[in-house]
Design a protein around this motif. Structure first.
Motif, PDB file in Angstrom:
ATOM      1  N   GLY A 254     -12.225  -8.140   1.540  1.00 23.30           N
ATOM      2  CA  GLY A 254     -11.043  -8.731   0.916  1.00 23.30           C
ATOM      3  C   GLY A 254     -10.265  -7.789   0.028  1.00 23.30           C
ATOM      4  O   GLY A 254      -9.034  -7.895  -0.058  1.00 23.30           O
ATOM      5  N   PHE A 255     -10.936  -6.841  -0.628  1.00 21.82           N
ATOM      6  CA  PHE A 255     -10.258  -5.977  -1.588  1.00 21.82           C
ATOM      7  C   PHE A 255      -9.501  -4.817  -0.938  1.00 21.82           C
ATOM      8  O   PHE A 255      -8.331  -4.577  -1.284  1.00 21.82           O
ATOM      9  N   PRO A 256     -10.085  -4.083   0.005  1.00 25.83           N
ATOM     10  CA  PRO A 256      -9.359  -2.948   0.607  1.00 25.83           C
ATOM     11  C   PRO A 256      -8.028  -3.299   1.266  1.00 25.83           C
ATOM     12  O   PRO A 256      -7.097  -2.487   1.200  1.00 25.83           O
ATOM     13  N   PRO A 257      -7.866  -4.485   1.902  1.00 27.98           N
ATOM     14  CA  PRO A 257      -6.530  -4.794   2.431  1.00 27.98           C
ATOM     15  C   PRO A 257      -5.450  -4.806   1.358  1.00 27.98           C
ATOM     16  O   PRO A 257      -4.293  -4.500   1.633  1.00 27.98           O
ATOM     17  N   LEU A 258      -5.837  -5.134   0.124  1.00 27.64           N
ATOM     18  CA  LEU A 258      -4.867  -5.158  -0.968  1.00 27.64           C
ATOM     19  C   LEU A 258      -4.615  -3.765  -1.527  1.00 27.64           C
ATOM     20  O   LEU A 258      -3.638  -3.549  -2.244  1.00 27.64           O
ATOM     21  N   LEU A 259      -5.478  -2.809  -1.175  1.00 30.18           N
ATOM     22  CA  LEU A 259      -5.218  -1.403  -1.458  1.00 30.18           C
ATOM     23  C   LEU A 259      -4.304  -0.798  -0.400  1.00 30.18           C
ATOM     24  O   LEU A 259      -3.473   0.059  -0.696  1.00 30.18           O
ATOM     25  N   ALA A 260      -4.461  -1.233   0.840  1.00 28.82           N
ATOM     26  CA  ALA A 260      -3.637  -0.733   1.938  1.00 28.82           C
ATOM     27  C   ALA A 260      -2.237  -1.327   1.905  1.00 28.82           C
ATOM     28  O   ALA A 260      -1.250  -0.663   2.278  1.00 28.82           O
ATOM     29  N   ASN A 261      -2.120  -2.559   1.476  1.00 27.51           N
ATOM     30  CA  ASN A 261      -0.865  -3.305   1.518  1.00 27.51           C
ATOM     31  C   ASN A 261       0.306  -2.584   0.837  1.00 27.51           C
ATOM     32  O   ASN A 261       1.439  -2.609   1.349  1.00 27.51           O
ATOM     33  N   PRO A 262       0.112  -1.929  -0.328  1.00 24.95           N
ATOM     34  CA  PRO A 262       1.244  -1.238  -0.951  1.00 24.95           C
ATOM     35  C   PRO A 262       1.840  -0.127  -0.094  1.00 24.95           C
ATOM     36  O   PRO A 262       3.040   0.155  -0.203  1.00 24.95           O
ATOM     37  N   ALA A 263       1.035   0.504   0.739  1.00 18.32           N
ATOM     38  CA  ALA A 263       1.580   1.530   1.636  1.00 18.32           C
ATOM     39  C   ALA A 263       2.545   0.900   2.634  1.00 18.32           C
ATOM     40  O   ALA A 263       3.598   1.469   2.955  1.00 18.32           O
ATOM     41  N   VAL A 264       2.205  -0.291   3.118  1.00 18.27           N
ATOM     42  CA  VAL A 264       3.051  -0.978   4.099  1.00 18.27           C
ATOM     43  C   VAL A 264       4.342  -1.447   3.437  1.00 18.27           C
ATOM     44  O   VAL A 264       5.436  -1.300   3.989  1.00 18.27           O
ATOM     45  N   SER A 265       4.231  -2.010   2.245  1.00 20.64           N
ATOM     46  CA  SER A 265       5.430  -2.494   1.558  1.00 20.64           C
ATOM     47  C   SER A 265       6.327  -1.331   1.135  1.00 20.64           C
ATOM     48  O   SER A 265       7.563  -1.455   1.166  1.00 20.64           O
ATOM     49  N   ALA A 266       5.737  -0.205   0.765  1.00 21.99           N
ATOM     50  CA  ALA A 266       6.541   0.971   0.416  1.00 21.99           C
ATOM     51  C   ALA A 266       7.344   1.442   1.616  1.00 21.99           C
ATOM     52  O   ALA A 266       8.530   1.795   1.492  1.00 21.99           O
ATOM     53  N   LEU A 267       6.715   1.445   2.778  1.00 23.96           N
ATOM     54  CA  LEU A 267       7.410   1.847   3.998  1.00 23.96           C
ATOM     55  C   LEU A 267       8.537   0.877   4.323  1.00 23.96           C
ATOM     56  O   LEU A 267       9.644   1.285   4.688  1.00 23.96           O
ATOM     57  N   ARG A 268       8.260  -0.432   4.188  1.00 26.11           N
ATOM     58  CA  ARG A 268       9.280  -1.435   4.457  1.00 26.11           C
ATOM     59  C   ARG A 268      10.500  -1.244   3.537  1.00 26.11           C
ATOM     60  O   ARG A 268      11.649  -1.249   3.987  1.00 26.11           O
ATOM     61  N   GLY A 269      10.256  -1.087   2.249  1.00 25.19           N
ATOM     62  CA  GLY A 269      11.348  -0.936   1.308  1.00 25.19           C
ATOM     63  C   GLY A 269      12.162   0.322   1.556  1.00 25.19           C
ATOM     64  O   GLY A 269      13.400   0.295   1.527  1.00 25.19           O
ATOM     65  N   ALA A 270      11.478   1.446   1.804  1.00 25.18           N
ATOM     66  CA  ALA A 270      12.176   2.703   2.055  1.00 25.18           C
ATOM     67  C   ALA A 270      12.971   2.642   3.347  1.00 25.18           C
ATOM     68  O   ALA A 270      14.100   3.146   3.423  1.00 25.18           O
ATOM     69  N   LEU A 271      12.392   2.024   4.350  1.00 25.27           N
ATOM     70  CA  LEU A 271      13.070   1.923   5.645  1.00 25.27           C
ATOM     71  C   LEU A 271      14.347   1.094   5.534  1.00 25.27           C
ATOM     72  O   LEU A 271      15.394   1.461   6.086  1.00 25.27           O
ATOM     73  N   ASP A 272      14.283  -0.019   4.823  1.00 22.41           N
ATOM     74  CA  ASP A 272      15.464  -0.860   4.656  1.00 22.41           C
ATOM     75  C   ASP A 272      16.590  -0.096   3.965  1.00 22.41           C
ATOM     76  O   ASP A 272      17.761  -0.163   4.377  1.00 22.41           O
TER      77      ASP A 272
END
Length: 414
Positions: A254-272
Motif C-alpha cells: 500500500g505504501f510504495p504506490p503512494l511513493l510512485a504516484n508523485p512521479a506520475v502526477s509530475a509528468l501529467r502536470g508538466a505535459l499539460d
C-alpha cells in the motif's frame, strides 16, 4: 473525444452532481482539483522555502483531505488507498513536492490505524487533525525497558516533518542470544525529537525531507509501537479495532504506490503545460526549419505521445495493483510472497516509465527548459529524484522479481 490519461483518471471519480448530493469522495476530489491551481502557482516558492507552507497545509486540513484514510472512529473517512492516490495525484499535478508531502502524511494516518488502539487515542483523541510524518528506515536504536523502549538515533528523509505533530520512526530492537535485530515503528510526539535542516536537493526540493535526531534517549511506551513484521504480514493490532479491512493491507503493498504516484502526477502536470505552451513557440536562429512552430516537428510530437502513454500506463498499473491488494484483503486472503513481489514490480516500473518519458520531454523543450520557472525542468528533476527512492527504484526492485522468477531466494523487502 481525446482519450487521455486525464480522462481515464476522471472516469474513476464520481460524476458532477449538486454540491449537497455529493458523496464524501466527490467533495474531496473537487477540493483537490481546486487546490491544484493554488499549489501550482506556489510551486517555485515551495521549492525556495524547501518545505510545504503552513498556509497550504492548513488549506489541505480544512478541506478534509488528510482524513481520507484516517479511521472513522477518530473522525476520518476510512476510504481506500486508491481514493488517496487519486487525491494526491490531483495535488501533485500542481506541485510534486506538495503532492508528495500530502500523500505520505495522509498515508501515515493509514499506518497509524495499524498501531494499537491506545496509540491512536494518544495521537487523535484530543486532536483529530493531528498530522504525522514518518522515517521508515529503521536507523534508530530501541532498547527494551519496563513498559516500552528507550529510543535514540538519527533518521533521514523526514518528509513534511515541519508540519507534523507526531513522527513514526523506524528502529531496530536488539534480540537476545545473538538473534537478528527486530525492526519496529515507534510514535514520538513533537518536542521529543529535533529536526535537522539538511534538505538542500536538486529534486523534490519542497518536501522538507530533513533529518530527525533524538540525541538523548526518550521513552516510548509499548502501546506506541508496532512491529514491521506485523504491518507486512497483515497482523497489525490496529486491524482488530476497525471494521474496514483497509488496515490489513500489507504495508509494502500500500505504501510504495503512494511513493510512485508523485512521479506520475509530475509528468501529467508538466505535459499539460508543455502542450498548452508549445503551439505558440517557434524555433529561432539558424536551426533547420527555423521560424516553424515546435509542434510541427515529429520528434516533439513523439515525445508528447510517449509521455501521454506513460501517464496512462502508470496510472492503470497503480490503480490495478492497489485495487487487487484491497480486494484480496477484503476477501480475507493473505497475500502470497509471489503476489507481493509482483506488486512491488509494478510500483517501480511506473516510475521507470515516467523517468523515460520526462527525459524525452525535456530533450525537446528547448532553451526555455533551463529556466527555473519552467514546469518541465521541475518535473524532470522531481521525477528523477523519486526514482532514487529505494522503494521504487527499478534497479533495486526488479532484481527481486527476477530472483523470484528464477526460483532464487528473493533479496529485498516485500
Amino acid at each position: 473525444m481525446t482519450f487521455t490519461s486525464d480522462v481515464l483518471e476522471r472516469q474513476s471519480a464520481p460524476p458532477a452532481v449538486a454540491a449537497s448530493d455529493k458523496d464524501p469522495f466527490a467533495r474531496l476530489f473537487d477540493a483537490a482539483v481546486e487546490l491544484r491551481t493554488l499549489v501550482a502557482q506556489r510551486a517555485r516558492q515551495t521549492e525556495a522555502e524547501r518545505r510545504v507552507s503552513v498556509e497550504v497545509t492548513q488549506l489541505l486540513k480544512e478541506a478534509g483531505l488528510y482524513r481520507v484514510v484516517q479511521p472513522r472512529r477518530f473522525g476520518g473517512y476510512e476510504m481506500s488507498l486508491e481514493n488517496l492516490r487519486q487525491l494526491a495525484f490531483e495535488i501533485g499535478c500542481g506541485c510534486t513536492s506538495t503532492g508528495w508531502c500530502y500523500g505520505l502524511s495522509a498515508a501515515a494516518s493509514w499506518v497509524l490505524g495499524m498501531f494499537p488502539e491506545a496509540a491512536q487515542q494518544d495521537v487523535w483523541g484530543n486532536c483529530p487533525d493531528a498530522l504525522l510524518a514518518s522515517c521508515i528506515a529503521p536507523t534508530g536504536k530501541a532498547v527494551p525497558t519496563d513498559g516500552g523502549y528507550r529510543l535514540k538515533g538519527r533518521w533521514s528523509f523526514g518528509s513534511n516533518s515541519d508540519n507534523a505533530q507526531w513522527l513514526s520512526l523506524g528502529a531496530m530492537v536488539e534480540q537476545p542470544e545473538g538473534a537478528a535485530p527486530r525492526p519496529i515503528f515507534l510514535l514520538v510526539p513533537q518536542g521529543e525529537y529535533r529536526i535537522v535542516d539538511t534538505w538542500h536537493t536538486v529534486g523534490l526540493a519542497g518536501t522538507g525531507s530533513k533529518d530527525i535526531a533524538i540525541d538523548t534517549d526518550v521513552f516510548v511506551p509499548a502501546h506506541r509501537c508496532v512491529a514491521f513484521a506485523e504491518v507486512l504480514d497483515q497482523q497489525a493490532p490496529g486491524a482488530e479495532v476497525h471494521d474496514s479491512a483497509l488496515y490489513r493491507v500489507p504495508f509494502l503493498s500500500g505504501f510504495p504506490p503512494l511513493l510512485a504516484n508523485p512521479a506520475v502526477s509530475a509528468l501529467r502536470g508538466a505535459l499539460d503545460e508543455f502542450v498548452a505552451g508549445i503551439a505558440a513557440r517557434a524555433t529561432r536562429g539558424a536551426f533547420a526549419g527555423g521560424g516553424a512552430s515546435l509542434a510541427q516537428f515529429g520528434h516533439v510530437q513523439a515525445a508528447v505521445a510517449q509521455a501521454e502513454a506513460a501517464v496512462d500506463a502508470a496510472q492503470l498499473i497503480l490503480r490495478r495493483d492497489l485495487q487487487l491488494a484491497t480486494e484480496l484483503v477484503n476477501a480475507g486472503a493473505k497475500l502470497s510472497a509471489e503476489q507481493r513481489i509482483t506488486l512491488r514490480r509494478g510500483h517501480a516500473y511506473t516510475v521507470r516509465l515516467c523517468v523515460e518519458a520526462i527525459n524525452g520531454l525535456y530533450d525537446v523543450v528547448g532553451g526555455t527548459g533551463i529556466q527555473l520557472d519552467n514546469s518541465v525542468q521541475r518535473a524532470w528533476r522531481d521525477i528523477n529524484a523519486v526514482a532514487h527512492h529505494i522503494s521504487v527504484n527499478w534497479q533495486a526492485v526488479s532484481t527481486m522479481y527476477g530472483q523470484m522468477r528464477f526460483g532464487l531466494p528473493p533479496r529485498g523487502q516485500y
